[in-house]
Design a protein around this motif. Structure first.
Motif, mmCIF file in Angstrom:
data_model
loop_
_atom_site.group_PDB
_atom_site.id
_atom_site.type_symbol
_atom_site.label_atom_id
_atom_site.label_comp_id
_atom_site.label_asym_id
_atom_site.label_seq_id
_atom_site.Cartn_x
_atom_site.Cartn_y
_atom_site.Cartn_z
ATOM 1 N N SER A 193 1.877 1.345 -4.058
ATOM 2 C CA SER A 193 0.417 1.959 -5.282
ATOM 3 C C SER A 193 -1.146 2.211 -4.087
ATOM 4 O O SER A 193 -1.088 1.589 -3.166
ATOM 5 C CB SER A 193 0.339 0.928 -5.791
ATOM 6 O OG SER A 193 0.736 -0.195 -6.227
ATOM 7 N N GLU A 194 -1.366 2.421 -4.923
ATOM 8 C CA GLU A 194 -3.051 2.993 -4.270
ATOM 9 C C GLU A 194 -3.812 1.662 -4.666
ATOM 10 O O GLU A 194 -3.313 0.956 -5.306
ATOM 11 C CB GLU A 194 -3.898 4.095 -5.173
ATOM 12 C CG GLU A 194 -3.243 5.430 -5.118
ATOM 13 C CD GLU A 194 -3.630 6.131 -3.331
ATOM 14 O OE1 GLU A 194 -4.149 5.376 -2.463
ATOM 15 O OE2 GLU A 194 -2.766 6.446 -2.124
ATOM 16 N N HIS A 195 -4.717 1.410 -3.454
ATOM 17 C CA HIS A 195 -5.238 0.118 -3.402
ATOM 18 C C HIS A 195 -6.571 0.434 -2.212
ATOM 19 O O HIS A 195 -6.809 1.083 -1.967
ATOM 20 C CB HIS A 195 -4.690 -1.297 -2.372
ATOM 21 C CG HIS A 195 -3.469 -1.857 -3.131
ATOM 22 N ND1 HIS A 195 -2.924 -2.563 -4.411
ATOM 23 C CD2 HIS A 195 -1.706 -1.644 -3.499
ATOM 24 C CE1 HIS A 195 -1.542 -2.714 -4.691
ATOM 25 N NE2 HIS A 195 -1.199 -1.984 -4.542
ATOM 26 N N CYS A 196 -6.971 -0.648 -2.664
ATOM 27 C CA CYS A 196 -8.578 0.036 -2.197
ATOM 28 C C CYS A 196 -8.875 -1.527 -0.705
ATOM 29 O O CYS A 196 -8.455 -2.074 -1.462
ATOM 30 C CB CYS A 196 -9.605 0.235 -3.482
ATOM 31 S SG CYS A 196 -9.740 -1.624 -3.831
ATOM 32 N N SER A 238 -7.246 8.584 -8.076
ATOM 33 C CA SER A 238 -6.057 8.311 -8.579
ATOM 34 C C SER A 238 -6.159 7.321 -9.600
ATOM 35 O O SER A 238 -5.996 7.603 -10.854
ATOM 36 C CB SER A 238 -5.009 7.489 -7.534
ATOM 37 O OG SER A 238 -4.018 6.848 -8.195
ATOM 38 N N TYR A 239 -6.998 6.247 -9.260
ATOM 39 C CA TYR A 239 -7.849 5.103 -10.578
ATOM 40 C C TYR A 239 -8.707 5.559 -11.269
ATOM 41 O O TYR A 239 -8.207 5.562 -12.364
ATOM 42 C CB TYR A 239 -9.568 4.477 -9.372
ATOM 43 C CG TYR A 239 -9.435 3.278 -10.939
ATOM 44 C CD1 TYR A 239 -8.753 2.586 -10.272
ATOM 45 C CD2 TYR A 239 -10.684 3.619 -11.093
ATOM 46 C CE1 TYR A 239 -9.016 1.147 -11.130
ATOM 47 C CE2 TYR A 239 -11.542 2.016 -11.594
ATOM 48 C CZ TYR A 239 -10.219 1.223 -11.875
ATOM 49 O OH TYR A 239 -11.140 0.520 -12.733
ATOM 50 N N ASP A 256 -6.621 4.611 1.549
ATOM 51 C CA ASP A 256 -7.766 6.082 1.500
ATOM 52 C C ASP A 256 -8.237 5.992 0.529
ATOM 53 O O ASP A 256 -8.181 5.809 -0.747
ATOM 54 C CB ASP A 256 -6.812 7.509 1.473
ATOM 55 C CG ASP A 256 -7.954 8.319 1.633
ATOM 56 O OD1 ASP A 256 -8.790 8.591 0.984
ATOM 57 O OD2 ASP A 256 -7.461 9.525 2.845
ATOM 58 N N ARG A 308 -8.639 8.734 -1.999
ATOM 59 C CA ARG A 308 -7.328 9.377 -2.692
ATOM 60 C C ARG A 308 -7.344 7.924 -4.039
ATOM 61 O O ARG A 308 -6.499 8.303 -4.705
ATOM 62 C CB ARG A 308 -6.625 9.382 -1.269
ATOM 63 C CG ARG A 308 -5.005 8.941 -2.300
ATOM 64 C CD ARG A 308 -4.110 9.468 -0.773
ATOM 65 N NE ARG A 308 -3.641 7.502 -0.373
ATOM 66 C CZ ARG A 308 -3.183 7.258 0.664
ATOM 67 N NH1 ARG A 308 -3.104 8.717 1.245
ATOM 68 N NH2 ARG A 308 -3.041 6.006 0.727
ATOM 69 N N PHE A 309 -7.667 6.921 -3.780
ATOM 70 C CA PHE A 309 -7.631 5.616 -4.501
ATOM 71 C C PHE A 309 -9.033 5.954 -5.863
ATOM 72 O O PHE A 309 -7.958 5.523 -6.618
ATOM 73 C CB PHE A 309 -8.061 4.049 -3.993
ATOM 74 C CG PHE A 309 -8.392 3.048 -4.473
ATOM 75 C CD1 PHE A 309 -7.139 2.076 -5.005
ATOM 76 C CD2 PHE A 309 -9.615 3.110 -5.225
ATOM 77 C CE1 PHE A 309 -7.662 1.330 -6.561
ATOM 78 C CE2 PHE A 309 -10.080 1.776 -6.044
ATOM 79 C CZ PHE A 309 -8.545 1.404 -6.993
ATOM 80 N N CYS A 352 0.224 -0.967 -0.019
ATOM 81 C CA CYS A 352 -0.029 0.308 0.221
ATOM 82 C C CYS A 352 0.446 1.521 -0.289
ATOM 83 O O CYS A 352 0.310 1.853 -0.329
ATOM 84 C CB CYS A 352 -0.903 0.125 1.472
ATOM 85 S SG CYS A 352 -2.344 -1.402 0.825
#
Length: 157
Positions: A25-28, A67-68, A60, A63-64, A22
């Motif tokens: 990179s961004e993750h959900c 970004s997505y 977050d 934020r995810f 995490c």
């Protein structure tokens, strides 16, 4: 989803590994829970790990979503409808989805739509007929662009 029970991680190992992922990179939350399940982590430990990641800012949802949406528009050339649908699949809240889509720059969105339409036109032998126009519109709809936006640019050219 298949569980990898041949090498089960401890709570501490899973927490460290997930925090590392995490931070890169961004993750959900949905993806994190899926990975933890695949790693053979119990539901209780998964809940504790997710809570920790949320509390410490590794995860977050807002934020995810931003970004997505940004990445899918710029790199995959998806429209708002497809982005919304995929974020809903990832169980992102409607509020976060709405905010992420509202932050898309309208000028960049139009530039990408025009690029998608022009790219499709270049692959077609004949672009002026009614059938060609329908094919171009259908292609842009499959990419998740709104019909009002598509017809505005298809009618211009």
């Amino acid at each position: 989803m298949k569980r990898n029970v041949s090498h089960m991680l401890t709570y501490e190992q899973a927490l460290q590994k997930m925090a590392s992922l995490c931070s890169i990179s961004e993750h959900c939350e949905h993806d994190v829970r899926g990975k933890l399940y695949k790693w053979g982590i119990s539901t209780e430990d998964s809940d504790r790990i997710v809570d920790y990641l949320l509390d410490e800012g590794y995860l977050d949802e807002n934020r995810f979503a931003m970004s997505y949406a940004n990445d899918k528009l710029r790199f995959s050339h998806w429209g708002r409808l497809k982005i919304r649908s995929m974020l809903q699949t990832l169980r992102i809240s409607d509020a976060c989805i709405g905010e992420a889509l509202a932050r898309i720059d309208p000028e960049e969105y139009e530039r990408i739509l025009v690029r998608v339409l022009d790219g499709k036109r270049r692959t077609m032998d004949e672009c002026e007929s009614y059938d060609a126009r329908i094919k171009i519109i259908r292609f842009a709809l499959q990419r998740g662009f709104e019909i009002s936006e598509i017809t505005k640019f298809v009618d211009e050219t």
